[in-house]
Design a protein around this motif. Sequence first.
Motif, mmCIF file in Angstrom:
data_model
loop_
_atom_site.group_PDB
_atom_site.id
_atom_site.type_symbol
_atom_site.label_atom_id
_atom_site.label_comp_id
_atom_site.label_asym_id
_atom_site.label_seq_id
_atom_site.Cartn_x
_atom_site.Cartn_y
_atom_site.Cartn_z
ATOM 1 N N MET A 1 0.842 -1.172 0.000
ATOM 2 C CA MET A 1 0.000 0.000 0.000
ATOM 3 C C MET A 1 0.889 1.236 0.000
ATOM 4 O O MET A 1 1.789 1.366 0.805
ATOM 5 N N GLN A 5 -2.425 6.040 -1.138
ATOM 6 C CA GLN A 5 -3.603 5.201 -0.898
ATOM 7 C C GLN A 5 -3.982 5.219 0.582
ATOM 8 O O GLN A 5 -5.163 5.228 0.922
ATOM 9 N N LYS A 8 -5.792 8.472 1.260
ATOM 10 C CA LYS A 8 -7.168 8.421 0.772
ATOM 11 C C LYS A 8 -8.046 7.608 1.707
ATOM 12 O O LYS A 8 -9.160 8.007 2.045
ATOM 13 N N SER A 9 -7.542 6.478 2.128
ATOM 14 C CA SER A 9 -8.300 5.611 3.014
ATOM 15 C C SER A 9 -8.502 6.253 4.383
ATOM 16 O O SER A 9 -9.599 6.201 4.951
ATOM 17 N N SER A 22 -13.107 -1.175 0.829
ATOM 18 C CA SER A 22 -11.849 -0.490 1.139
ATOM 19 C C SER A 22 -11.395 -0.810 2.553
ATOM 20 O O SER A 22 -10.206 -0.997 2.801
ATOM 21 N N ASP A 26 -7.895 -2.569 3.525
ATOM 22 C CA ASP A 26 -6.945 -1.921 4.426
ATOM 23 C C ASP A 26 -6.445 -2.889 5.496
ATOM 24 O O ASP A 26 -5.275 -2.868 5.865
#
Length: 59
Positions: A1, A5, A8-9, A22, A26
């Motif tokens: 990751m 990213q 964003k998460s 998502s 994660d």
Amino acid sequence: MTLIQAFKSAAAAFFGVQKSESHEKDFESETPFPFILAGVILAIGLVLLLITIVNIVLW
């Protein structure tokens, strides 16, 4: 990751709009470090933004 990213998460989770897909993706990540870093940076950014807004309003 990648760190992008993770940002964003973390931002989606920060505002409560993260999709369950998502969220599951994660948790499959091998290390939580990017999420921790992104969360700390976002939290500091939010606090600084709020301080700036209050200073502008009270000025």
